[in-house]
Motif scaffolding. Structure first.
Motif, PDB file in Angstrom:
ATOM      1  N   LYS A 151       0.837  -1.202   0.000  1.00 36.57           N
ATOM      2  CA  LYS A 151       0.000   0.000   0.000  1.00 36.57           C
ATOM      3  C   LYS A 151       0.877   1.259   0.000  1.00 36.57           C
ATOM      4  O   LYS A 151       0.646   2.187  -0.773  1.00 36.57           O
ATOM      5  N   LEU A 152       1.888   1.284   0.856  1.00 34.66           N
ATOM      6  CA  LEU A 152       2.778   2.439   0.912  1.00 34.66           C
ATOM      7  C   LEU A 152       3.526   2.647  -0.403  1.00 34.66           C
ATOM      8  O   LEU A 152       3.744   3.780  -0.828  1.00 34.66           O
ATOM      9  N   LYS A 153       3.900   1.559  -1.058  1.00 35.95           N
ATOM     10  CA  LYS A 153       4.627   1.638  -2.332  1.00 35.95           C
ATOM     11  C   LYS A 153       3.751   2.257  -3.427  1.00 35.95           C
ATOM     12  O   LYS A 153       4.268   2.906  -4.340  1.00 35.95           O
ATOM     13  N   SER A 154       2.441   2.096  -3.312  1.00 36.41           N
ATOM     14  CA  SER A 154       1.519   2.638  -4.317  1.00 36.41           C
ATOM     15  C   SER A 154       1.273   4.139  -4.143  1.00 36.41           C
ATOM     16  O   SER A 154       0.691   4.768  -5.014  1.00 36.41           O
ATOM     17  N   LEU A 155       1.724   4.690  -3.014  1.00 36.85           N
ATOM     18  CA  LEU A 155       1.542   6.108  -2.711  1.00 36.85           C
ATOM     19  C   LEU A 155       2.837   6.871  -2.983  1.00 36.85           C
ATOM     20  O   LEU A 155       3.905   6.265  -3.057  1.00 36.85           O
ATOM     21  N   PRO A 156       2.752   8.190  -3.095  1.00 32.65           N
ATOM     22  CA  PRO A 156       4.010   8.954  -3.192  1.00 32.65           C
ATOM     23  C   PRO A 156       4.850   8.717  -1.934  1.00 32.65           C
ATOM     24  O   PRO A 156       4.309   8.638  -0.821  1.00 32.65           O
ATOM     25  N   TYR A 157       6.147   8.591  -2.104  1.00 33.23           N
ATOM     26  CA  TYR A 157       7.031   8.308  -0.978  1.00 33.23           C
ATOM     27  C   TYR A 157       6.975   9.447   0.045  1.00 33.23           C
ATOM     28  O   TYR A 157       7.001  10.622  -0.309  1.00 33.23           O
ATOM     29  N   HIS A 158       6.927   9.067   1.321  1.00 32.90           N
ATOM     30  CA  HIS A 158       6.958  10.035   2.418  1.00 32.90           C
ATOM     31  C   HIS A 158       8.114   9.654   3.347  1.00 32.90           C
ATOM     32  O   HIS A 158       8.172   8.525   3.824  1.00 32.90           O
ATOM     33  N   PRO A 159       9.052  10.571   3.637  1.00 38.69           N
ATOM     34  CA  PRO A 159      10.233  10.219   4.440  1.00 38.69           C
ATOM     35  C   PRO A 159       9.920   9.802   5.873  1.00 38.69           C
ATOM     36  O   PRO A 159      10.755   9.157   6.508  1.00 38.69           O
ATOM     37  N   ASP A 160       8.741  10.125   6.372  1.00 38.84           N
ATOM     38  CA  ASP A 160       8.372   9.729   7.736  1.00 38.84           C
ATOM     39  C   ASP A 160       7.503   8.475   7.768  1.00 38.84           C
ATOM     40  O   ASP A 160       6.851   8.196   8.766  1.00 38.84           O
ATOM     41  N   TRP A 161       7.512   7.705   6.694  1.00 37.90           N
ATOM     42  CA  TRP A 161       6.654   6.523   6.606  1.00 37.90           C
ATOM     43  C   TRP A 161       6.813   5.597   7.796  1.00 37.90           C
ATOM     44  O   TRP A 161       5.845   5.036   8.293  1.00 37.90           O
ATOM     45  N   CYS A 162       8.045   5.411   8.281  1.00 40.35           N
ATOM     46  CA  CYS A 162       8.299   4.428   9.339  1.00 40.35           C
ATOM     47  C   CYS A 162       7.925   4.926  10.729  1.00 40.35           C
ATOM     48  O   CYS A 162       8.019   4.180  11.699  1.00 40.35           O
ATOM     49  N   TYR A 163       7.500   6.170  10.841  1.00 45.94           N
ATOM     50  CA  TYR A 163       7.065   6.732  12.119  1.00 45.94           C
ATOM     51  C   TYR A 163       5.542   6.875  12.181  1.00 45.94           C
ATOM     52  O   TYR A 163       5.017   7.463  13.107  1.00 45.94           O
ATOM     53  N   LYS A 164       4.863   6.361  11.157  1.00 43.64           N
ATOM     54  CA  LYS A 164       3.408   6.481  11.075  1.00 43.64           C
ATOM     55  C   LYS A 164       2.770   5.099  11.081  1.00 43.64           C
ATOM     56  O   LYS A 164       3.229   4.203  10.384  1.00 43.64           O
ATOM     57  N   ASN A 165       1.700   4.980  11.840  1.00 47.79           N
ATOM     58  CA  ASN A 165       0.988   3.709  11.921  1.00 47.79           C
ATOM     59  C   ASN A 165       0.340   3.406  10.568  1.00 47.79           C
ATOM     60  O   ASN A 165      -0.490   4.179  10.104  1.00 47.79           O
ATOM     61  N   PRO A 166       0.695   2.300   9.938  1.00 44.86           N
ATOM     62  CA  PRO A 166       0.153   1.998   8.607  1.00 44.86           C
ATOM     63  C   PRO A 166      -1.339   1.654   8.630  1.00 44.86           C
ATOM     64  O   PRO A 166      -1.989   1.652   7.598  1.00 44.86           O
ATOM     65  N   LYS A 167      -1.874   1.374   9.812  1.00 44.85           N
ATOM     66  CA  LYS A 167      -3.296   1.013   9.917  1.00 44.85           C
ATOM     67  C   LYS A 167      -4.182   2.256  10.015  1.00 44.85           C
ATOM     68  O   LYS A 167      -5.396   2.155   9.901  1.00 44.85           O
ATOM     69  N   LEU A 168      -3.577   3.409  10.267  1.00 48.36           N
ATOM     70  CA  LEU A 168      -4.345   4.656  10.366  1.00 48.36           C
ATOM     71  C   LEU A 168      -4.301   5.404   9.048  1.00 48.36           C
ATOM     72  O   LEU A 168      -3.326   5.339   8.311  1.00 48.36           O
ATOM     73  N   ASP A 169      -5.352   6.156   8.790  1.00 43.01           N
ATOM     74  CA  ASP A 169      -5.367   7.052   7.649  1.00 43.01           C
ATOM     75  C   ASP A 169      -4.210   8.038   7.830  1.00 43.01           C
ATOM     76  O   ASP A 169      -3.924   8.458   8.948  1.00 43.01           O
ATOM     77  N   SER A 170      -3.571   8.443   6.765  1.00 44.76           N
ATOM     78  CA  SER A 170      -2.417   9.330   6.872  1.00 44.76           C
ATOM     79  C   SER A 170      -2.744  10.655   7.569  1.00 44.76           C
ATOM     80  O   SER A 170      -1.866  11.327   8.074  1.00 44.76           O
ATOM     81  N   ASN A 171      -4.009  11.025   7.639  1.00 40.29           N
ATOM     82  CA  ASN A 171      -4.400  12.248   8.329  1.00 40.29           C
ATOM     83  C   ASN A 171      -4.540  12.038   9.840  1.00 40.29           C
ATOM     84  O   ASN A 171      -4.664  12.986  10.594  1.00 40.29           O
ATOM     85  N   GLU A 172      -4.538  10.774  10.300  1.00 45.16           N
ATOM     86  CA  GLU A 172      -4.762  10.464  11.711  1.00 45.16           C
ATOM     87  C   GLU A 172      -3.487  10.343  12.524  1.00 45.16           C
ATOM     88  O   GLU A 172      -3.542  10.159  13.717  1.00 45.16           O
ATOM     89  N   THR A 173      -2.318  10.362  11.909  1.00 52.88           N
ATOM     90  CA  THR A 173      -1.069  10.113  12.624  1.00 52.88           C
ATOM     91  C   THR A 173      -0.854  11.175  13.652  1.00 52.88           C
ATOM     92  O   THR A 173      -0.426  11.040  14.688  1.00 52.88           O
TER      93      THR A 173
END
Length: 165
Positions: free
Chosen positions: A143-165
């Motif tokens: 799922k993350l690979k299908s999105l534009p890369y974000h440098p903080d990817w590893c500090y965000k819960n992948p189960k939450l919407d990116s707006n919920e972190t």
């Protein structure tokens, strides 16, 4: 020392040789450089504990982008993982933490590409960043690979919407 990260896997299927082999293939498929000097670490009583590799961006001389990666011995007592419930995994599953990445800060994109390729080979394993209460599965990485890369990817819960972190 900063934040480290691990590969989590079923303890029964873990061998040093398989992790070493799959890590080499993952680095190759991630188009990363890999330096393996077979520098082994031993306990005070002579028990083999781990060996190390250095995984680097191809332009490491220009950008300094690399990380130390530990491949643990199959019988290393420090590979036991006790936080299944904390990170959302089944409590009764015997998991081990292996493939330690010593420091993730500054090499998040290199780690992303490496872990993506590693989990592609081993979709039942997970990636865990210490101090966080979640893991990344193969499905999360796809799922993350299908999105534009974000440098903080590893500090965000992948189960939450990116707006919920």
């Amino acid at each position: 020392m900063g934040t480290s990260a691990y590969i989590l896997m079923d303890h029964r299927k873990y061998t040093t040789e398989k992790l070493l082999a799959d890590s080499i293939v993952a680095a190759f498929n991630a188009d990363a450089m890999l330096n393996f000097h077979n520098s082994k670490n031993y306990s005070m009583d002579g028990q083999f504990l781990s060996t190390t590799m250095n995984i680097s961006h191809k332009l490491v001389k220009e950008n300094g982008c690399s990380f130390v990666y530990y491949v643990d011995a199959t019988d290393n007592p420090s590979i036991e993982f006790y936080y299944n419930e904390d990170v959302g995994l089944e409590q009764n599953r015997k998991i081990c933490k292996v493939g330690c990445i010593e420091e993730i800060y500054g090499v998040q994109e290199l780690i992303f590409n490496f872990i993506y390729e590693y989990l592609k080979l081993n979709p039942e394993d997970y990636f865990w960043v210490t101090d966080y209460d979640w893991v990344y599965s193969w499905e999360d990485m796809k799922k993350l690979k299908s999105l534009p890369y974000h440098p903080d990817w590893c500090y965000k819960n992948p189960k939450l919407d990116s707006n919920e972190t």
